[in-house]
Design a protein around this motif. Structure first.
Motif, PDB file in Angstrom:
ATOM      1  N   SER A 164       0.826  -1.212   0.000  1.00 52.72           N
ATOM      2  CA  SER A 164       0.000   0.000   0.000  1.00 52.72           C
ATOM      3  C   SER A 164       0.859   1.260   0.000  1.00 52.72           C
ATOM      4  O   SER A 164       0.457   2.289  -0.564  1.00 52.72           O
ATOM      5  N   ASP A 165       2.044   1.223   0.612  1.00 53.37           N
ATOM      6  CA  ASP A 165       2.962   2.362   0.543  1.00 53.37           C
ATOM      7  C   ASP A 165       3.348   2.640  -0.903  1.00 53.37           C
ATOM      8  O   ASP A 165       3.336   3.799  -1.360  1.00 53.37           O
ATOM      9  N   LEU A 166       3.730   1.582  -1.632  1.00 52.34           N
ATOM     10  CA  LEU A 166       4.110   1.751  -3.031  1.00 52.34           C
ATOM     11  C   LEU A 166       2.948   2.331  -3.827  1.00 52.34           C
ATOM     12  O   LEU A 166       3.125   3.250  -4.649  1.00 52.34           O
ATOM     13  N   PRO A 221      -0.245  -8.607  -1.429  1.00 51.83           N
ATOM     14  CA  PRO A 221      -0.880  -7.524  -0.679  1.00 51.83           C
ATOM     15  C   PRO A 221      -0.213  -7.291   0.673  1.00 51.83           C
ATOM     16  O   PRO A 221       0.718  -8.001   1.066  1.00 51.83           O
ATOM     17  N   ASP A 222      -0.700  -6.301   1.374  1.00 55.26           N
ATOM     18  CA  ASP A 222      -0.270  -6.086   2.754  1.00 55.26           C
ATOM     19  C   ASP A 222      -0.737  -7.274   3.593  1.00 55.26           C
ATOM     20  O   ASP A 222      -1.856  -7.780   3.414  1.00 55.26           O
ATOM     21  N   PRO A 258      -8.280  -5.729   1.645  1.00 54.17           N
ATOM     22  CA  PRO A 258      -7.556  -5.593   0.379  1.00 54.17           C
ATOM     23  C   PRO A 258      -6.749  -4.302   0.335  1.00 54.17           C
ATOM     24  O   PRO A 258      -7.055  -3.314   1.024  1.00 54.17           O
ATOM     25  N   VAL A 259      -5.710  -4.317  -0.469  1.00 49.88           N
ATOM     26  CA  VAL A 259      -4.857  -3.142  -0.599  1.00 49.88           C
ATOM     27  C   VAL A 259      -5.666  -1.931  -1.046  1.00 49.88           C
ATOM     28  O   VAL A 259      -5.443  -0.804  -0.577  1.00 49.88           O
ATOM     29  N   ALA A 273       0.789  -2.652  -8.226  1.00 49.27           N
ATOM     30  CA  ALA A 273       1.770  -2.679  -7.128  1.00 49.27           C
ATOM     31  C   ALA A 273       1.930  -4.122  -6.679  1.00 49.27           C
ATOM     32  O   ALA A 273       1.102  -4.640  -5.929  1.00 49.27           O
ATOM     33  N   ASP A 274       2.969  -4.764  -7.148  1.00 46.18           N
ATOM     34  CA  ASP A 274       3.143  -6.193  -6.877  1.00 46.18           C
ATOM     35  C   ASP A 274       4.615  -6.488  -6.574  1.00 46.18           C
ATOM     36  O   ASP A 274       5.335  -7.043  -7.411  1.00 46.18           O
ATOM     37  N   PRO A 275       5.085  -6.121  -5.380  1.00 47.23           N
ATOM     38  CA  PRO A 275       6.507  -6.283  -5.059  1.00 47.23           C
ATOM     39  C   PRO A 275       6.912  -7.746  -4.892  1.00 47.23           C
ATOM     40  O   PRO A 275       6.671  -8.358  -3.855  1.00 47.23           O
ATOM     41  N   TYR A 276       7.563  -8.265  -5.914  1.00 50.19           N
ATOM     42  CA  TYR A 276       7.972  -9.670  -5.885  1.00 50.19           C
ATOM     43  C   TYR A 276       9.145  -9.922  -4.947  1.00 50.19           C
ATOM     44  O   TYR A 276       9.481 -11.075  -4.679  1.00 50.19           O
TER      45      TYR A 276
END
Length: 344
Positions: free
Chosen positions: A59-61, A90-91, A97-98, A148-151
């Motif tokens: 959520s920050d991103l 997600p968070d 949900p985000v 936003a999907d930080p792998y």
């Protein structure tokens, strides 16, 4: 072919982006993993991978990408119809949900419908069509589509198949009624019998059968692009740029060769890596300004599922309604921040 109208009454107005400034240097990691230099340069193609700070959440991103969008465009939140967030990471555990978290942090009106879309690298094209169709059903003025999907949350740094591929980033796309970049009809598909080629293991670490994924992309994506062009009464020779998901240098170049237009399929993600659903909007953002000279674009995204989606964007400024968001000329998204090196 004639430029027959196809698609939606909504288009892309602008794109905001956030790319974390920390970087993993691929040469260092490749050496540690005993990956040959030639493989890194000619097939993988990434020099550095963007990586979020350990304390940054999805959520920050997302909020930082929206903040960049709002610096570009003046939008009345009362006119936003929906917020869509594409993420598989997600968070926390995904509840709430985000999109709901981001909605609350932005302080947007309760009438804004917010939901997540759990798709990976194919997610942007899917989400464009879903968001445009949702807005059309609502009759709303604007929609905000976030990727936003930080792998980095799920990549095993010791896994040779994935540790040199994925970077973190987020984007925020503003959709509006009759915006200059019109979203055309799309082609979608799924090859669920290959779902196991890209999945999480029991430790929630990403595992990929790289050869299977590459074969899938080269086999399915050119046909998907051809069908999308046909649906939009367009021909490949009138397309200025084919923006492919930036999965790797080898995949982008192989699809370009299969299409017969390698000069139209640029590989542009050397400094950030494969940012999953954010890869297409990151490279699309600089092309949205009229000075870029582009008028017809193809977008094609593909990945987890295994799935794919392709569509056509056309620049039609005469179609833009007079009461749209006030957006500054689109410049390069935030993909070149100050770089901080992190441990490989």
């Amino acid at each position: 072919m004639s430029a027959q109208a196809a698609g939606f009454d909504y288009g892309i107005e602008a794109i905001g982006a956030y790319v974390p400034r920390s970087r993993i240097h691929c040469a260092d990691r490749a050496e540690r993993l005993s990956v040959p230099r030639d493989t890194l340069v000619s097939r993988i193609g990434f020099d550095t991978l963007s990586v979020k700070d350990s304390g940054e959440t999805t959520s920050d991103l997302a909020c930082r990408a929206i903040a960049d969008l709002l610096e570009r465009c003046r939008i009345d939140p009362q006119r936003i119809g929906c917020l869509v967030v594409v993420t598989q990471n997600p968070d926390g555990y995904g509840i709430p949900p985000v999109s709901a978290i981001v909605h609350g942090r932005m302080g947007w009106p309760t009438r804004v419908a917010s939901f997540d879309l759990a798709l990976g690298c194919s997610g942007y094209v899917y989400a464009l069509s879903l968001t445009a169709g949702f807005l059309q059903s609502l009759g709303a003025d604007y929609g905000v589509l976030v990727t936003a999907d930080p792998y980095s949350k799920i990549v095993d740094p010791d896994d040779r198949a994935t540790a040199l591929l994925f970077g973190d980033a987020a984007t925020a796309t503003l959709l509006s009624r009759q915006a200059p970049w019109r979203i055309g009809a799309a082609d979608f598909g799924t090859s669920g019998d290959h779902a196991g080629s890209l999945m999480l293991d029991e430790r929630r670490r990403l595992r990929m059968v790289g050869k299977d994924v590459a074969r899938f992309c080269i086999r399915e994506v050119p046909g998907s692009i051809a069908r999308a062009l046909e649906k939009n009464a367009a021909a490949l020779d009138e397309v200025d740029v084919v923006l492919l998901h930036q999965g790797s240098k080898f995949i982008v170049e192989s699809i370009g060769d299969a299409l017969g237009v390698p000069e139209k399929t640029p590989f542009l993600a050397q400094d950030v890596g494969n940012t999953c659903c954010s890869s297409i909007p990151l490279v699309l953002a600089p092309l949205l300004s009229a000075p870029s000279g582009a008028r017809t674009l193809v977008l094609s995204s593909f990945g987890v599922g295994l799935s794919w989606g392709s569509t056509v964007l056309r620049y039609a400024p005469q179609a833009a309604a007079p009461a749209q968001a006030q957006c500054a000329p689109q410049e390069q998204a935030q993909t070149q921040p100050q770089v901080l090196a992190v441990t490989a």
